[in-house]
Scaffold this active site. Structure first.
Site, PDB file in Angstrom:
ATOM      1  N   HIS A 130       0.920  -1.194  -0.005  1.00 38.22           N
ATOM      2  CA  HIS A 130      -0.148  -0.083   0.309  1.00 38.22           C
ATOM      3  C   HIS A 130       0.726   1.184   0.011  1.00 38.22           C
ATOM      4  O   HIS A 130       0.249   2.309   0.304  1.00 38.22           O
ATOM      5  CB  HIS A 130      -1.059   0.038   0.958  1.00 38.22           C
ATOM      6  CG  HIS A 130      -2.027  -1.146   1.222  1.00 38.22           C
ATOM      7  ND1 HIS A 130      -2.364  -1.894   2.107  1.00 38.22           N
ATOM      8  CD2 HIS A 130      -2.573  -1.692   0.283  1.00 38.22           C
ATOM      9  CE1 HIS A 130      -3.128  -2.720   2.071  1.00 38.22           C
ATOM     10  NE2 HIS A 130      -3.448  -2.525   0.667  1.00 38.22           N
ATOM     11  N   CYS A 160       7.084  17.249 -14.235  1.00 37.63           N
ATOM     12  CA  CYS A 160       5.723  17.452 -15.302  1.00 37.63           C
ATOM     13  C   CYS A 160       4.931  18.530 -14.527  1.00 37.63           C
ATOM     14  O   CYS A 160       4.003  18.767 -15.116  1.00 37.63           O
ATOM     15  CB  CYS A 160       5.181  16.430 -15.278  1.00 37.63           C
ATOM     16  SG  CYS A 160       4.471  15.532 -13.604  1.00 37.63           S
TER      17      CYS A 160
END
Length: 250
Positions: A130, A160
């Site tokens: 997780h 980005c």
């Protein structure tokens, strides 16, 4: 606890060629790691299910990131316990990775680094199904970094420009298929699966012990109480991981 159970568990550990361990919240509770729903688990009256979702991250990223910063501050006071350390020593000694965790607290990684000392920690580093609260991940290109303190402006990816977020699986998101495949292969190839501090009822993680059994291996459960997995286990040892694991593995 019956001595016969202990003898059988130690025999299985001693004779296993390959071992996989699956850990859950129970092992970290002994380190004082709070769960989502404990008495101190609420934050500003929000329920975790309202914050740990992709929708909340889009709708109100500042609040979500502030909540995770609060969680990180609480986790920073927690240290690996004797159970984490026993597993780290066990896999370091064997020299072969096999630790899989459902936890996001990073305590297995801390234990691996501390127990390894100057040696490579790799055999004791966990597969984190997780993710880990102590890392950030770009929500777009998925570049990862160590977590940084939350500043006045929202953190952005230098590559980005998308939002930096905690590197954890949110409610409604699927597990990374590559990470899950690595864990599945470990379980299928193992002679023994140690299941520690987890009820093993939430899939796909719950399928890992059964994959070991279906491949002809054994399951040893370590938990303070019976679970849905107990009937499938060859041996079920009752007690806290910090007490049981050092006695079983060292």
């Amino acid at each position: 606890m019956e001595q016969g159970q202990w003898r059988e568990a130690r025999r299985l550990v001693r004779e296993a060629r390959r071992v996989v361990a699956l850990t859950g919240a129970g092992i970290s509770a002994e380190s004082g790691v709070p769960t989502f729903r404990d008495a101190g688990g609420l934050w500003r009256s929000y329920r975790p299910e309202e914050l740990a979702t992709p929708e909340a991250l889009i709708r109100d990223p500042r609040t979500v990131l502030e909540w995770y910063a609060w969680r990180r501050s609480r986790l920073s006071r927690c240290r690996p316990n004797a159970g984490h350390r026993a597993l780290a020593r066990f896999f370091l000694k064997r020299g072969e990775a096999g630790l899989v965790t459902q936890n996001v607290d990073g305590l297995h990684t801390h234990a691996a680094l501390e127990e390894a000392g100057d040696a490579p920690p790799d055999p004791a580093l966990p597969i984190e199904l997780h993710g880990a609260v102590g890392r950030d991940r770009c929500n777009g290109c998925e570049t990862r970094w160590p977590a940084e303190p939350l500043a006045d402006s929202l953190p952005r990816c230098a590559s980005c420009g998308d939002l930096r977020r905690p590197d954890v699986v949110l409610f409604g998101e699927t597990l990374d298929p590559e990470v899950l495949e690595r864990a599945r292969l470990l379980a299928e190839r193992a002679d023994l699966c140690l299941v520690v501090g987890t009820s093993a009822v939430v899939y796909p993680a719950a399928a890992l012990p059964l994959a070991t059994r279906e491949s002809g291996g054994h399951i040893v459960e370590v938990n303070v109480r019976s679970t849905a997995l107990t009937e499938a286990a060859t041996v079920a040892l009752r007690g806290e991981a910090g007490t049981v694991l050092p006695a079983l593995l060292d």
